[in-house]
Scaffold this active site. Structure first.
Site, mmCIF file in Angstrom:
data_model
loop_
_atom_site.group_PDB
_atom_site.id
_atom_site.type_symbol
_atom_site.label_atom_id
_atom_site.label_comp_id
_atom_site.label_asym_id
_atom_site.label_seq_id
_atom_site.Cartn_x
_atom_site.Cartn_y
_atom_site.Cartn_z
ATOM 1 N N HIS A 144 -22.043 0.044 -27.885
ATOM 2 C CA HIS A 144 -22.678 0.410 -29.157
ATOM 3 C C HIS A 144 -22.701 1.922 -29.335
ATOM 4 O O HIS A 144 -23.481 2.619 -28.679
ATOM 5 C CB HIS A 144 -24.098 -0.196 -29.213
ATOM 6 C CG HIS A 144 -24.790 0.060 -30.501
ATOM 7 N ND1 HIS A 144 -26.142 0.256 -30.606
ATOM 8 C CD2 HIS A 144 -24.298 0.182 -31.759
ATOM 9 C CE1 HIS A 144 -26.453 0.471 -31.874
ATOM 10 N NE2 HIS A 144 -25.360 0.439 -32.586
ATOM 11 N N ASN A 194 -31.701 0.373 -31.798
ATOM 12 C CA ASN A 194 -32.066 -0.193 -33.109
ATOM 13 C C ASN A 194 -33.407 -0.912 -33.103
ATOM 14 O O ASN A 194 -34.008 -1.110 -34.150
ATOM 15 C CB ASN A 194 -30.956 -1.099 -33.635
ATOM 16 C CG ASN A 194 -29.831 -0.253 -34.205
ATOM 17 O OD1 ASN A 194 -30.075 0.842 -34.701
ATOM 18 N ND2 ASN A 194 -28.615 -0.741 -34.110
HETATM 19 N N1 CAA Z 1 -18.063 13.259 -38.321
HETATM 20 C C1 CAA Z 1 -17.756 14.235 -37.453
HETATM 21 N N2 CAA Z 1 -18.491 15.342 -37.280
HETATM 22 C C2 CAA Z 1 -19.584 15.469 -38.039
HETATM 23 C C3 CAA Z 1 -19.967 14.508 -38.978
HETATM 24 C C4 CAA Z 1 -19.155 13.355 -39.111
HETATM 25 N N3 CAA Z 1 -19.457 12.380 -39.958
HETATM 26 N N4 CAA Z 1 -21.112 14.917 -39.571
HETATM 27 C C5 CAA Z 1 -21.413 16.125 -39.034
HETATM 28 N N5 CAA Z 1 -20.494 16.438 -38.109
HETATM 29 C C6 CAA Z 1 -20.482 17.640 -37.272
HETATM 30 C C7 CAA Z 1 -20.305 18.870 -38.139
HETATM 31 O O1 CAA Z 1 -18.939 19.123 -38.374
HETATM 32 C C8 CAA Z 1 -20.936 19.942 -37.284
HETATM 33 O O2 CAA Z 1 -20.042 20.343 -36.269
HETATM 34 P P1 CAA Z 1 -20.037 21.879 -35.741
HETATM 35 O O3 CAA Z 1 -21.417 22.157 -35.218
HETATM 36 O O4 CAA Z 1 -18.998 21.816 -34.662
HETATM 37 O O5 CAA Z 1 -19.671 22.698 -36.906
HETATM 38 C C9 CAA Z 1 -22.089 19.204 -36.591
HETATM 39 O O6 CAA Z 1 -21.749 17.810 -36.660
HETATM 40 C C10 CAA Z 1 -23.381 19.461 -37.290
HETATM 41 O O7 CAA Z 1 -23.201 19.106 -38.634
HETATM 42 P P2 CAA Z 1 -23.849 19.852 -39.868
HETATM 43 O O8 CAA Z 1 -24.057 21.308 -39.531
HETATM 44 O O9 CAA Z 1 -23.080 19.529 -41.104
HETATM 45 O O10 CAA Z 1 -25.233 19.133 -40.114
HETATM 46 P P3 CAA Z 1 -26.397 18.863 -39.142
HETATM 47 O O11 CAA Z 1 -26.655 19.977 -38.196
HETATM 48 O O12 CAA Z 1 -27.479 18.379 -40.030
HETATM 49 O O13 CAA Z 1 -25.908 17.626 -38.264
HETATM 50 C C11 CAA Z 1 -25.837 15.307 -37.923
HETATM 51 C C12 CAA Z 1 -25.445 16.446 -38.848
HETATM 52 C C13 CAA Z 1 -25.130 15.461 -36.584
HETATM 53 C C14 CAA Z 1 -25.370 14.024 -38.601
HETATM 54 C C15 CAA Z 1 -27.390 15.386 -37.706
HETATM 55 O O14 CAA Z 1 -28.037 15.435 -38.942
HETATM 56 C C16 CAA Z 1 -27.927 14.213 -36.934
HETATM 57 O O15 CAA Z 1 -27.872 14.166 -35.721
HETATM 58 N N6 CAA Z 1 -28.464 13.207 -37.650
HETATM 59 C C17 CAA Z 1 -28.995 11.995 -37.045
HETATM 60 C C18 CAA Z 1 -27.873 11.034 -36.794
HETATM 61 C C19 CAA Z 1 -28.352 9.770 -36.131
HETATM 62 O O16 CAA Z 1 -29.523 9.560 -35.890
HETATM 63 N N7 CAA Z 1 -27.386 8.886 -35.839
HETATM 64 C C20 CAA Z 1 -27.705 7.621 -35.228
HETATM 65 C C21 CAA Z 1 -27.736 6.593 -36.260
HETATM 66 S S1 CAA Z 1 -28.116 5.059 -35.561
HETATM 67 C C22 CAA Z 1 -26.675 4.360 -35.256
HETATM 68 O O17 CAA Z 1 -25.624 4.848 -35.533
HETATM 69 C C23 CAA Z 1 -26.768 3.043 -34.634
HETATM 70 C C24 CAA Z 1 -26.791 1.882 -35.504
HETATM 71 O O18 CAA Z 1 -26.396 0.820 -35.047
HETATM 72 C C25 CAA Z 1 -27.353 1.889 -36.866
#
Ligand code: CAA
Length: 296
Positions: A144, A194
């Site tokens: 996952h 989750n």
């Molecule tokens: N794909 C690849 N890289 C990405 C991306 C994507 N979709 N979104 C953001 N990034 C990268 C950016 O390019 C950036 O990289 P650098 O530092 O190298 O430049 C880095 O991540 C940080 O991005 P941002 O500066 O644009 O924005 P941020 O600091 O707000 O980070 C985030 C974005 C990483 C998404 C952050 O907001 C975060 O960690 N959010 C929470 C995500 C989370 O909780 N995910 C789990 C969800 S649960 C799940 O997935 C399980 C399920 O079954 C539902």
């Protein structure tokens, strides 16, 4: 795969945001990757989107052009499950629908080589049940990943009742080769992440439904008050509201506890087709680049 050897050829079923991320990290880790989806066009588009992600990394100076080209050379797309016949492992990342996953595992069990491992990126559906459909239950496991896959460090490894120690060992090693930290979770609906996350997101929907505050108030409250990187409604939009609802329904049905009942507002957004960032509208509106454009 020689028995006990490392997994080298990786199939990915599903070319959506999770499948793309998994294929990307696998190819960047040096694996040969084949992606398939219900239609060959989707798989091809998935590969094109991975190229865009890698191009962005090159633009930012985080990856050199030669590494991008080598990664792309390891990525291909196929037209049907039979194209995955020689893979050492196939990772399924199809939509969160039990019936669909059962069909996929039955089909993969028939076409994949005997010693291949079949993994599911399911967020909530029973690995034990999926394993039973595959005809090779000891070689089925949950892998996952978190969204966005290239950024998030965790992979939950979920052992079904019949999953063998060997399957668990090689799959854990593979996730680590992808640069991820692994945790083991029991095959109980929602696993670990989750089980914690979906009640939070669902409660945020209830907060909006009951008028506790605007979407932006709720998200700002959680971001600044709890130090989460994203607010729960923004995160639900990133995951996909259909996926959030599907997981909430599994938790509610399988654990039989009304504390998991999905919020009516979440059902309504899904019914309206407001599925989040991937369609340009969920709790917020997004422009074509996926950036938030307007809050409701
Ligand atoms: N794909 C690849 N890289 C990405 C991306 C994507 N979709 N979104 C953001 N990034 C990268 C950016 O390019 C950036 O990289 P650098 O530092 O190298 O430049 C880095 O991540 C940080 O991005 P941002 O500066 O644009 O924005 P941020 O600091 O707000 O980070 C985030 C974005 C990483 C998404 C952050 O907001 C975060 O960690 N959010 C929470 C995500 C989370 O909780 N995910 C789990 C969800 S649960 C799940 O997935 C399980 C399920 O079954 C539902």
């Amino acid at each position: 795969m020689a028995s006990g050897g490392p997994l080298q050829t990786v199939g990915v079923v599903g070319a959506g945001q999770m499948g793309q991320g998994i294929a990307q990290v696998a190819a960047q880790a040096g694996c040969d990757v084949i992606i398939v989806d219900a239609a060959p066009d989707f798989a091809q588009q998935g590969v094109a989107k991975i190229k865009k992600q890698l191009d962005k990394l090159v633009e930012k100076g985080k990856l050199d052009g030669a590494a991008r080209d080598a990664t792309m050379a390891r990525l291909s797309h196929g037209g049907a499950h039979k194209d995955l016949a020689d893979c050492d492992i196939v990772i399924e990342a199809a939509p969160e629908k039990e019936e669909l996953k059962m069909q996929i595992f039955k089909s993969l069990g028939e076409v994949c080589k005997d010693n291949a491992i079949l993994a599911s990126n399911t967020s909530s559906i029973s690995i034990t049940k999926i394993a039973a459909a595959s005809g090779r239950p000891d070689r089925v496991i949950g892998m996952h990943f978190m969204n966005p896959v290239p950024v998030m460090k965790l992979v939950e490894i979920v052992r079904g009742l019949p999953t063998s120690d060997e399957t668990n060992r090689v799959v854990t090693e593979l996730a680590q080769r992808f640069g991820k930290t692994t945790i083991g979770a029991r095959d109980i609906p929602g696993f670990i992440v989750n089980r914690m996350l979906i009640p939070l997101l669902n409660e945020a929907c209830y907060g909006l439904y009951e008028g506790l505050g605007t979407a932006s108030d709720i998200d700002t409250g959680v971001k600044l008050g709890l130090n989460h990187p994203m607010g729960p409604l923004e995160l639900a939009d990133l995951i996909g509201l259909d996926t959030c609802l599907a997981i909430a329904e599994v938790l509610h049905r399988e654990l039989g506890d009304d504390k998991y009942r999905p919020c009516p507002l979440l059902r309504q957004y899904v019914a309206a087709g407001w599925l989040g960032r991937k369609v340009g509208r969920g709790f917020y509106k997004y422009d074509q680049t996926g950036r938030m454009a307007v809050s409701p």
